[in-house]
Design an enzyme around this catalytic site. Structure first.
Site, PDB file in Angstrom:
ATOM      1  N   PHE A 151      -3.718  -5.703   5.203  1.00  0.00           N
ATOM      2  CA  PHE A 151      -4.920  -5.735   4.358  1.00  0.00           C
ATOM      3  C   PHE A 151      -4.981  -4.559   3.391  1.00  0.00           C
ATOM      4  CE2 PHE A 151      -5.959  -7.926   8.338  1.00  0.00           C
ATOM      5  CZ  PHE A 151      -6.331  -9.172   7.850  1.00  0.00           C
ATOM      6  N   ASN A 227      -8.560 -12.975   1.500  1.00  0.00           N
ATOM      7  CA  ASN A 227      -8.262 -12.808   0.077  1.00  0.00           C
ATOM      8  C   ASN A 227      -9.009 -13.838  -0.773  1.00  0.00           C
ATOM      9  OD1 ASN A 227      -6.722 -10.600   0.449  1.00  0.00           O
ATOM     10  ND2 ASN A 227      -4.794 -11.467  -0.261  1.00  0.00           N
ATOM     11  N   LEU A 269     -18.474  -6.888  -6.392  1.00  0.00           N
ATOM     12  CA  LEU A 269     -19.503  -7.553  -7.205  1.00  0.00           C
ATOM     13  C   LEU A 269     -19.563  -6.914  -8.583  1.00  0.00           C
ATOM     14  CD1 LEU A 269     -22.581  -8.350  -4.903  1.00  0.00           C
ATOM     15  CD2 LEU A 269     -20.892  -9.923  -5.840  1.00  0.00           C
ATOM     16  N   GLY A 276      -6.541  -9.996 -10.667  1.00  0.00           N
ATOM     17  CA  GLY A 276      -5.119 -10.228 -10.954  1.00  0.00           C
ATOM     18  C   GLY A 276      -4.317  -9.640  -9.808  1.00  0.00           C
ATOM     19  N   CYS A 279      -1.450 -10.458  -5.344  1.00  0.00           N
ATOM     20  CA  CYS A 279      -1.974 -11.133  -4.147  1.00  0.00           C
ATOM     21  C   CYS A 279      -3.007 -12.220  -4.446  1.00  0.00           C
ATOM     22  CB  CYS A 279      -2.572 -10.107  -3.192  1.00  0.00           C
ATOM     23  SG  CYS A 279      -1.325  -9.008  -2.514  1.00  0.00           S
ATOM     24  N   LYS A 339      -5.201  -3.147 -11.798  1.00  0.00           N
ATOM     25  CA  LYS A 339      -6.443  -2.445 -11.446  1.00  0.00           C
ATOM     26  C   LYS A 339      -6.141  -0.954 -11.498  1.00  0.00           C
ATOM     27  CE  LYS A 339      -5.765  -2.086  -6.501  1.00  0.00           C
ATOM     28  NZ  LYS A 339      -6.372  -2.136  -5.194  1.00  0.00           N
TER      29      LYS A 339
HETATM   30  N1  LIG Z   1       1.046  -5.655  -2.589  1.00  0.00           N
HETATM   31  C1  LIG Z   1      -0.069  -5.731  -1.862  1.00  0.00           C
HETATM   32  O1  LIG Z   1      -1.091  -5.101  -2.175  1.00  0.00           O
HETATM   33  C2  LIG Z   1      -0.093  -6.575  -0.621  1.00  0.00           C
HETATM   34  C3  LIG Z   1      -1.141  -6.391   0.296  1.00  0.00           C
HETATM   35  C4  LIG Z   1      -1.148  -7.169   1.444  1.00  0.00           C
HETATM   36  C5  LIG Z   1      -0.168  -8.120   1.654  1.00  0.00           C
HETATM   37  N2  LIG Z   1       0.828  -8.281   0.733  1.00  0.00           N
HETATM   38  C6  LIG Z   1       1.869  -9.264   1.006  1.00  0.00           C
HETATM   39  O2  LIG Z   1       3.009  -8.569   1.510  1.00  0.00           O
HETATM   40  C7  LIG Z   1       4.217  -9.225   1.077  1.00  0.00           C
HETATM   41  C8  LIG Z   1       5.084  -8.240   0.318  1.00  0.00           C
HETATM   42  O3  LIG Z   1       4.385  -7.833  -0.836  1.00  0.00           O
HETATM   43  P1  LIG Z   1       4.878  -6.613  -1.734  1.00  0.00           P
HETATM   44  O4  LIG Z   1       3.830  -6.379  -2.746  1.00  0.00           O
HETATM   45  O5  LIG Z   1       5.299  -5.496  -0.841  1.00  0.00           O
HETATM   46  O6  LIG Z   1       6.172  -7.267  -2.408  1.00  0.00           O
HETATM   47  P2  LIG Z   1       7.328  -6.525  -3.237  1.00  0.00           P
HETATM   48  O7  LIG Z   1       7.850  -7.545  -4.154  1.00  0.00           O
HETATM   49  O8  LIG Z   1       6.805  -5.231  -3.763  1.00  0.00           O
HETATM   50  O9  LIG Z   1       8.421  -6.179  -2.149  1.00  0.00           O
HETATM   51  C9  LIG Z   1       9.202  -7.122  -1.472  1.00  0.00           C
HETATM   52  C10 LIG Z   1      10.541  -6.490  -1.151  1.00  0.00           C
HETATM   53  O10 LIG Z   1      11.276  -7.363  -0.285  1.00  0.00           O
HETATM   54  C11 LIG Z   1      12.636  -7.269  -0.655  1.00  0.00           C
HETATM   55  N3  LIG Z   1      13.357  -8.431  -0.102  1.00  0.00           N
HETATM   56  C12 LIG Z   1      13.252  -9.724  -0.475  1.00  0.00           C
HETATM   57  N4  LIG Z   1      14.077 -10.500   0.280  1.00  0.00           N
HETATM   58  C13 LIG Z   1      14.695  -9.670   1.143  1.00  0.00           C
HETATM   59  C14 LIG Z   1      15.653  -9.874   2.175  1.00  0.00           C
HETATM   60  N5  LIG Z   1      16.133 -11.075   2.481  1.00  0.00           N
HETATM   61  N6  LIG Z   1      16.091  -8.809   2.855  1.00  0.00           N
HETATM   62  C15 LIG Z   1      15.622  -7.562   2.550  1.00  0.00           C
HETATM   63  N7  LIG Z   1      14.710  -7.315   1.601  1.00  0.00           N
HETATM   64  C16 LIG Z   1      14.248  -8.355   0.901  1.00  0.00           C
HETATM   65  C17 LIG Z   1      12.606  -7.185  -2.149  1.00  0.00           C
HETATM   66  O11 LIG Z   1      13.812  -6.653  -2.684  1.00  0.00           O
HETATM   67  C18 LIG Z   1      11.409  -6.270  -2.382  1.00  0.00           C
HETATM   68  O12 LIG Z   1      11.795  -4.902  -2.451  1.00  0.00           O
HETATM   69  C19 LIG Z   1       3.756 -10.425   0.257  1.00  0.00           C
HETATM   70  O13 LIG Z   1       3.676 -11.525   1.102  1.00  0.00           O
HETATM   71  C20 LIG Z   1       2.368 -10.018  -0.207  1.00  0.00           C
HETATM   72  O14 LIG Z   1       1.552 -11.135  -0.470  1.00  0.00           O
HETATM   73  C21 LIG Z   1       0.888  -7.510  -0.395  1.00  0.00           C
END
Ligand SMILES: NC(=O)c1ccc[n+]([C@@H]2O[C@H](COP(=O)([O-])OP(=O)(O)OC[C@H]3O[C@@H](n4cnc5c(N)ncnc54)[C@H](O)[C@@H]3O)[C@@H](O)[C@H]2O)c1
Length: 467
Positions: A151, A227, A269, A276, A279, A339
């Site tokens: 989260f 979300n 709010l 954007g 997520c 943001k």
């Molecule tokens: N960014 C946020 O604020 C946030 C918050 C909560 C949840 N999430 C969720 O967490 C997940 C990751 O988001 P993120 O923002 O960290 O994504 P990101 O794109 O920043 O990072 C993902 C990473 O995974 C790596 N990757 C992909 N396939 C791989 C594999 N087979 N082996 C090893 N590495 C691999 C990529 O190279 C990349 O560095 C998503 O599902 C997202 O929805 C994101």
């Protein structure tokens, strides 16, 4: 505990660093060799408060970086999958990266390990991961698959991880639940918060962070529903802000009145140009699609998306209303990140607004405190786009200045100086950062979201008129 975190993006890297901070031995794996080499060399790939400090503290000690998923999985008791789950062309979550990880780690499940979904995934993904492990030869007794949604918010990610509102663990076996309790023990019993070296947080959690155990399916649903609800809150106030404009009142007064009800709360709010980021847009769509696939028409979410899209158009309409024609106009843009507090420009409304302005023939000078590098890499070279060195540079000679990301430092700008830098004293604020009276006194024609247009209180300087 020995922990592998797969993915070193915003979530994986923060989780890996924070697990090391909790005293675990962590290997963070990514298949992006350049990223891993940079992390091994001590570079900090994302803009996030306290990340440099924690990386320096744990890199090479409790935290290693590697491209070898097999090795990491072999050495670990718990494997967190934190890879991307982007939106597929049909709107569903693209789970191919998650599946690829599951396939790869199967060979290393020769003794009991817990595989944890940290990525945001649709409900029932858990059973697909189990099936993938089984089809690839894993023995059922050697693994459990747990959902532990993340989260954290970009910009305050470390604080959110270490001082969570709640930790949700969805597991269908007591054995797996016990493993995850050990992972989070220092937060559950509050012992982390008594350490002299602990990262300071927003509130006292010495009696322990809230820890919720659910079924795997519930945990998956909690993340998508959370979300979607936050996105809904944003779209709701944006819809209200449109009514405020039509009847001539101020949405900030209205949202303060709504948010004072503790059942509603004041967070999320703020009227603006819409949500954007990596997520909300994809998760709202993915939630809609998974609901549809199990037989429920969640058309409320369609409305949330439509309102969100309409906000960007409404903002562009204000720019047009303020400047009459757009072709050839010089526009200063404050903000590029989706943001404030982050360098992330994925699905940023600011970027899409800049692109629309360029398409209309505007000459854009943009500035963001953290996202310039990412914007430069992503936005195609455009002869009418220039990246400015600071806010005043972006405003220099502009017919209008737009605020499209809510960086707190923008709200503290010297307005007199800003106005004198510009050609026309026109500001269009998509984030409602400024007080209406303050802008009028500073001599601006000020347009914002859901609030009346303000005209300058000062007599306009002659040399500013219609050059
Ligand atoms: N960014 C946020 O604020 C946030 C918050 C909560 C949840 N999430 C969720 O967490 C997940 C990751 O988001 P993120 O923002 O960290 O994504 P990101 O794109 O920043 O990072 C993902 C990473 O995974 C790596 N990757 C992909 N396939 C791989 C594999 N087979 N082996 C090893 N590495 C691999 C990529 O190279 C990349 O560095 C998503 O599902 C997202 O929805 C994101």
């Amino acid at each position: 505990m020995r922990i592998a975190v797969v993915g070193s993006g915003y979530v994986g890297l923060i989780a890996a660093v924070c697990f090391a901070e909790l005293g675990h031995a962590v290997i963070c794996v990514d298949n992006d060799t350049e990223k891993v080499a940079a992390l091994q060399a001590g570079q900090v790939p994302i803009f996030e408060e306290r990340l440099p400090e924690l990386l320096a503290r744990h890199r090479g000690e409790g935290l290693q970086f590697s491209t070898d998923l097999h090795l990491a999985a072999r050495q670990s008791e718990v494997i967190f999958i934190a890879v991307g789950t982007p939106q597929a062309a049909n709107g569903e979550a693209d789970l191919s990266y998650v599946e690829a990880c599951a396939r790869e780690i199967t060979a290393e499940l020769d003794e009991y390990k817990v595989v944890v979904e940290k990525s945001t995934v649709p409900v029932l993904t858990n059973q697909w991961i189990r099936r993938t492990l089984r089809f690839n030869g894993a023995i059922d007794e050697n693994y459990d698959v747990v959902s532990n949604p993340e989260f954290l918010r970009e910009g305050t990610a470390i604080e959110d991880f270490l001082y969570p509102d709640r930790i949700v663990v969805g597991a269908d076996s007591e054995r797996a639940r016990a493993v995850l309790r050990r992972v989070y023990q220092p937060l559950i019993d509050g012992s982390y918060y008594s350490l002299p070296s602990c990262v300071p947080g927003p509130r006292d959690l010495t009696s322990g962070a809230r820890y919720m155990e659910t079924s795997a399916r519930s945990a998956e649903l909690i993340k998508h529903a959370s979300n979607a609800f936050l996105a809904l809150k944003i779209s709701f106030i944006n819809a209200v802000s449109n009514i405020c404009e039509l009847v001539g009142t101020d949405v900030q007064e209205v949202s303060a009145g709504i948010g004072a009800d503790f059942r509603i709360g004041s967070r999320f709010l703020n009227a603006g140009i819409g949500y954007g980021g990596s997520c909300f847009p994809k998760d709202v769509r993915a939630f809609y699609k998974i609901a549809e696939s199990v037989g429920y028409d969640f058309d409320l979410l369609q409305a949330v998306e439509e309102i969100n899209e309409a906000q960007k158009l409404s903002f562009l309409k204000k720019v047009r209303a303020a400047l009459w024609t757009l072709k050839g106009k010089r526009i200063g843009v404050l903000g590029l990140a989706f943001k404030g507090g982050t360098d992330d420009i994925r699905e940023s409304p600011a970027i899409s607004i800049v692109q629309s302005l360029l398409a209309e023939g505007c000459i854009v000078s943009a500035y963001d405190p953290a996202a310039m590098e990412k914007a430069r890499q992503t936005m195609a070279d455009h002869e009418n786009l220039r990246f400015a060195c600071d806010e005043f540079d972006a405003a220099r000679g502009a017919h209008a200045l737009l605020v499209v990301t809510e960086w707190p430092q923008f709200a503290g700008l010297d307005l007199q100086r800003l106005r004198q830098t510009m050609l026309y004293p026109v500001m269009i604020d998509g984030r409602n950062l400024f007080d209406l009276n303050q802008m009028a006194s500073a001599g601006f024609h000020y347009y914002s979201m859901g609030r009346p247009v303000t005209e300058p209180k000062l007599a306009p300087r002659m040399d500013m008129e219609y050059k």
